[in-house]
Design a protein around this motif. Structure first.
Motif, PDB file in Angstrom:
ATOM      1  N   ARG A 166       0.835  -1.204   0.000  1.00  0.00           N
ATOM      2  CA  ARG A 166       0.000   0.000   0.000  1.00  0.00           C
ATOM      3  C   ARG A 166       0.874   1.260   0.000  1.00  0.00           C
ATOM      4  O   ARG A 166       0.664   2.170  -0.796  1.00  0.00           O
ATOM      5  CB  ARG A 166      -0.917  -0.001   1.219  1.00  0.00           C
ATOM      6  N   LYS A 167       1.848   1.307   0.902  1.00  0.00           N
ATOM      7  CA  LYS A 167       2.710   2.488   0.996  1.00  0.00           C
ATOM      8  C   LYS A 167       3.503   2.699  -0.291  1.00  0.00           C
ATOM      9  O   LYS A 167       3.656   3.826  -0.755  1.00  0.00           O
ATOM     10  CB  LYS A 167       3.666   2.363   2.188  1.00  0.00           C
ATOM     11  N   TYR A 170       1.117   4.113  -2.874  1.00  0.00           N
ATOM     12  CA  TYR A 170       0.809   5.516  -2.581  1.00  0.00           C
ATOM     13  C   TYR A 170       1.993   6.416  -2.936  1.00  0.00           C
ATOM     14  O   TYR A 170       1.807   7.525  -3.428  1.00  0.00           O
ATOM     15  CB  TYR A 170       0.421   5.699  -1.124  1.00  0.00           C
ATOM     16  N   GLN A 171       3.190   5.925  -2.694  1.00  0.00           N
ATOM     17  CA  GLN A 171       4.384   6.696  -3.061  1.00  0.00           C
ATOM     18  C   GLN A 171       4.474   6.856  -4.577  1.00  0.00           C
ATOM     19  O   GLN A 171       4.800   7.930  -5.081  1.00  0.00           O
ATOM     20  CB  GLN A 171       5.648   6.010  -2.516  1.00  0.00           C
ATOM     21  N   LEU A 173       1.936   6.870  -6.665  1.00  0.00           N
ATOM     22  CA  LEU A 173       0.904   7.851  -7.024  1.00  0.00           C
ATOM     23  C   LEU A 173       1.356   9.274  -6.706  1.00  0.00           C
ATOM     24  O   LEU A 173       1.135  10.192  -7.489  1.00  0.00           O
ATOM     25  CB  LEU A 173      -0.396   7.557  -6.280  1.00  0.00           C
ATOM     26  N   LYS A 174       1.989   9.426  -5.561  1.00  0.00           N
ATOM     27  CA  LYS A 174       2.471  10.750  -5.164  1.00  0.00           C
ATOM     28  C   LYS A 174       3.499  11.278  -6.171  1.00  0.00           C
ATOM     29  O   LYS A 174       3.444  12.428  -6.567  1.00  0.00           O
ATOM     30  CB  LYS A 174       3.083  10.669  -3.757  1.00  0.00           C
TER      31      LYS A 174
END
Length: 179
Positions: A166-167, A170-171, A173-174
Motif C-alpha cells: 500500500r505504501k 501511494y508513493q 501515485l504521489k
C-alpha cells in the motif's frame, strides 16, 4: 482578436464565414487541452475533430446574445466531443491490448466526471504493471476498500506486507501526480 466571442458569432451568423477562424483562435486553449488529454491518437487529427466540432456548435447555436452563454455552449460541445473521442480511443486501445480483466469492466463510470474517468484509467494501468499477489492486494485496497488484515488473510501474507505494498503504491501515485 479584441472582439468577444458573442460579437464574432453574430458576425459569423450574419454571413461573414471567415470570422470562424477568429472564433477557433479564441477557443484554441481549450481545444489544445482536450487534444493533450486524449489517449493515444494522432494529435493533428484530433485537433481537426475539435475544430469541426466547434464549427458544428457555432452553426447550431440559436441563442448568442450573452458572452457567458456562448462560451459555455461552445466549451460544453467541446467537452462532449472529448468524452466521445476518449471513449472511442480507449475502446480501440483496449481491443488491441491482450490484457483483459473482468474486474475492471464491472466498474461504472459517470461520463460527466471525465477527470475521475482519466484518473481511474491511470490507476488501472498502474495496477496492471504489478503481478501476482501485489496485483490482487492493490485491487482489494483500491476497489474493494478492505482492511490490511482481511487482505493479508485472503492472500496468505503478513499484514505488514500488505501495508508495505500500500505504501509503495501511494508513493508511486504521489510521484506521478504531485512531483
Amino acid at each position: 482578436m479584441g472582439d468577444s466571442i458573442q460579437v464574432l458569432i453574430k458576425d459569423y451568423k450574419n454571413g461573414n464565414k471567415e470570422i470562424f477562424l477568429l472564433i477557433a483562435d479564441k477557443m484554441e486553449p481549450l481545444i489544445s487541452k482536450y487534444v493533450r488529454l486524449l489517449y493515444k491518437d494522432e494529435k493533428e487529427d484530433m485537433h481537426s475533430e475539435f475544430v469541426l466540432c466547434l464549427l458544428e456548435a457555432v452553426n447550431t447555436m440559436g441563442y448568442y446574445q450573452e458572452e457567458g452563454q456562448c462560451i459555455y455552449f461552445l466549451s460544453r460541445a467541446l467537452k462532449n466531443r472529448f468524452l466521445e473521442l476518449y471513449k472511442k480511443s480507449k475502446l480501440h486501445y483496449d481491443s488491441e491490448s491482450v490484457v483483459e480483466d473482468e474486474f475492471f469492466s464491472k466498474i461504472d463510470i459517470n461520463q460527466s466526471e471525465y477527470e475521475d474517468f482519466i484518473f481511474l484509467e491511470d490507476l488501472k494501468e498502474l495496477i496492471r504493471k504489478e503481478d501476482g499477489k501485489q496485483y490482487d492486494i492493490l485491487c482489494n485496497i483500491i476497489f474493494k476498500d478492505e482492511s490490511d488484515a482481511v487482505i493479508a488473510k485472503k492472500n496468505q501474507v503478513s499484514r505488514q506486507y500488505v501495508n508495505r505494498v500500500r505504501k509503495n503504491f501511494y508513493q508511486l501515485l504521489k510521484e506521478k501526480y504531485f512531483n
